[in-house]
Design an enzyme around this catalytic site. Structure first.
Site, PDB file in Angstrom:
ATOM      1  N   CYS A  93      32.762  13.038  33.181  1.00 10.09           N
ATOM      2  CA  CYS A  93      33.242  11.691  33.497  1.00 10.09           C
ATOM      3  C   CYS A  93      32.320  10.699  32.811  1.00 10.09           C
ATOM      4  O   CYS A  93      31.125  10.625  33.147  1.00 10.09           O
ATOM      5  CB  CYS A  93      33.258  11.449  35.004  1.00 10.09           C
ATOM      6  SG  CYS A  93      33.744   9.761  35.435  1.00 10.09           S
ATOM      7  N   CYS A 205      36.665   8.312  27.420  1.00 10.09           N
ATOM      8  CA  CYS A 205      37.108   8.661  28.766  1.00 10.09           C
ATOM      9  C   CYS A 205      37.667  10.071  28.651  1.00 10.09           C
ATOM     10  O   CYS A 205      38.451  10.357  27.735  1.00 10.09           O
ATOM     11  CB  CYS A 205      38.174   7.698  29.275  1.00 10.09           C
ATOM     12  SG  CYS A 205      38.878   8.187  30.878  1.00 10.09           S
TER      13      CYS A 205
END
Length: 249
Positions: A93, A205
């Protein structure tokens, strides 16, 4: 050269702090297997995956849209993995890396892989200087990816506001929502940052890895942070890794 048995004894156990989101966690696990240069099951590294989709939204917290911090939950996950015997920690993440130092400080012995710094290092190795950063509003607002790129001598190029809204919509309205992703959904954004002078692209991302953007887009490298994290995880755990830079040739 170590025999297979001796190599296994030397390898460290990996802990994956997952669930952000679950698909990204599964992709990281798959890419670790694919980027490990071995011939038998027994030569792969040991991995514990702690998949917790209930981690509070990272971007919402960074943007002050919620007071519910994701940091304590991730610190507990890091400690749990260390107690399970994991000596290396990987977290797929990007936005959560805005507090990576807090997570690193939560453990006593385990090594936390900084996915952002490793991506910057890879791009520098590839000879890039001005990567276009495709990421959430949170990661851009925090400045943490900009800082890691700057530390490697690189300058981040981010999309203008209308294009940044397209990035956010892609992440939240398509990938996280489980909707079918139209082909070429972010082509317009990629073209935009290249026109602004970017000489490479970063999928900043982990959800963007599911768009099918090739490792080279219109002649420039596209660094997938999941690939970088998988590759470094193999190396940090002491297993033979395939040459990640070869995919950009």
């Amino acid at each position: 050269m170590l025999c297979a048995g001796a190599l296994r004894e030397c390898m460290k156990k990996l802990g994956i702090m997952g669930g952000m989101g679950p698909a990204a966690t599964a992709r990281l696990f798959s890419r670790i297997i694919e980027l490990t240069d071995v011939e038998t099951d027994q030569e792969h590294i040991k991995i514990t995956i702690l998949n917790n989709p209930q981690v509070p939204d990272r971007t919402a917290y960074i943007l002050d849209e919620t007071k519910e911090s994701f940091v304590p939950v991730l610190q507990e996950m890091a400690r749990a993995l260390e107690q399970d015997g994991c000596e290396v920690l990987a977290m797929p993440c990007n936005a959560a890396h805005s507090h990576w130092r807090d997570l690193n400080d939560a453990v006593e012995r385990a090594t936390f892989i900084n996915m952002l710094a490793e991506t910057a290092s890879l791009l520098r190795t590839l000879g890039c200087a001005r990567p276009g950063l495709l990421a959430t509003d949170g990661i851009i607002r925090s400045g943490v990816f900009h800082d890691e790129l700057a530390a490697a001598g690189l300058e981040a190029i981010v999309p203008d506001e209308p294009f940044q809204r397209q990035v956010m919509s892609t992440i939240y309205d398509y990938v996280k929502a489980g909707r079918a992703i139209p082909e070429g959904l972010l082509d317009e954004v990629c073209d935009h940052v290249l026109e602004r002078g970017a000489d490479s692209l970063i999928l900043g991302c982990t959800e963007l890895a599911f768009l099918g953007i090739p490792t080279r887009y219109k002649g420039v490298p596209v660094a997938d942070t999941i690939d970088v994290l998988a590759w470094r995880s193999v190396i940090e755990c002491g297993a033979p890794a395939k040459d990640l830079t070869a995919i950009y040739a």
